[in-house]
Design an enzyme around this catalytic site. Sequence first.
Site, PDB file in Angstrom:
ATOM      1  N   CYS A  90       0.832  -1.204   0.000  1.00 15.33           N
ATOM      2  CA  CYS A  90       0.000   0.000   0.000  1.00 15.33           C
ATOM      3  C   CYS A  90       0.867   1.256   0.000  1.00 15.33           C
ATOM      4  O   CYS A  90       0.579   2.224  -0.711  1.00 15.33           O
ATOM      5  CB  CYS A  90      -0.927  -0.013   1.220  1.00 15.33           C
ATOM      6  SG  CYS A  90      -2.097   1.362   1.258  1.00 15.33           S
ATOM      7  N   CYS A 186      -6.452  -3.235   7.554  1.00 12.30           N
ATOM      8  CA  CYS A 186      -7.620  -2.366   7.415  1.00 12.30           C
ATOM      9  C   CYS A 186      -8.764  -3.008   6.635  1.00 12.30           C
ATOM     10  O   CYS A 186      -9.927  -2.689   6.871  1.00 12.30           O
ATOM     11  CB  CYS A 186      -7.224  -1.032   6.781  1.00 12.30           C
ATOM     12  SG  CYS A 186      -6.636  -1.158   5.064  1.00 12.30           S
TER      13      CYS A 186
END
Length: 345
Positions: A90, A186
């Site tokens: 990410c 997440c």
Amino acid sequence: MAKVMVALSGGVDSSVAAALLLEQGYDVCGGTLILHKCGEADAVKAKSVCDKLGIKHYVFDERELFAEKVIKHFAESYDYGFTPNPCIECNKHLKFGRLLEHALSLGCDYIATGHYSSIAKINGRYAVCRPHDRKKDQTYVLWQLSQKQLSHILMPLSNYTKDEVRGIAERYGFVSANAKESQDICFVPDNDYAAFLQEFNNKPFTQGEYVDNAGKTLGTHSGHQCYTVGQRKGLGIALGKPQFVISKDAATNKVVLGDEALLFKTMVYIKDINLMAVDSLDKPLKCTAKCRYSAKDDECVVYKTGENEAVIEFKNAQRAPSPGQSAVFYNGNVVLGGGIILKGE
């Protein structure tokens, strides 16, 4: 003064990073990436921070890129027998990749984050460096950043402790000042990655054999994706003494169990190398390295073995270097580079 877009999640660290840059005289705006279904709530929190600071706020919906570069990579890595770190992907593709593209297109000179690290230029090359508070060192998840990305990044929290950052947040009246930190992935509900993977692939895992180091069958497991190298708990098998996952074979769906001593390796093979403070591995690199986020780095020598591959020879054996995780090498506080672990021997 230079213009900077702060990667804002609405959390305490990114909020304080924006406030500090304003105090330093930068022309600051906030940028929030919506990466998954929780991202819209993050955008609302980030907007409130920007309103309090009196700065512009931009929102970029990048759920499609996140799904391709992070979630799909995460799922495929487990199928290959790896244990990936999605935060590293990410950072490379979204937080310091796509967000930087958006910032530059809007006339910004830099992006900034709330990471506890710093950027330095050493011998003509940019590198990530450890922060003042080593307990909050986040350099391990930043080793994949390119020279172009590093040249446009600011990390204003490097000289602060977490308590000091919370104090600044309280002074500004940020609601995140005392918010609890989340360590979960997440996009994985309740941190149950096995359930997430089965739902993502729309099929259950296939049971396979537990075997010992000699190949003798010990029992049945729930699917190699459910286990990681070094795991002891949750194996669902009683063998009269503590046993650990020594390795996995995705092709045969076998999981090797054994004594903890078998987990320790002095040779760690890596691929997909990215270099920061050094420009090549043409000569053996004497440095320190670590194979886990929470580990301490240890003395080693890095030898190039292929176009984008190397082996790290440690002075002391390392516990459970796991395929798919990262090995990061250092010179003191400076990140020299890193790679993805293939195996340990």
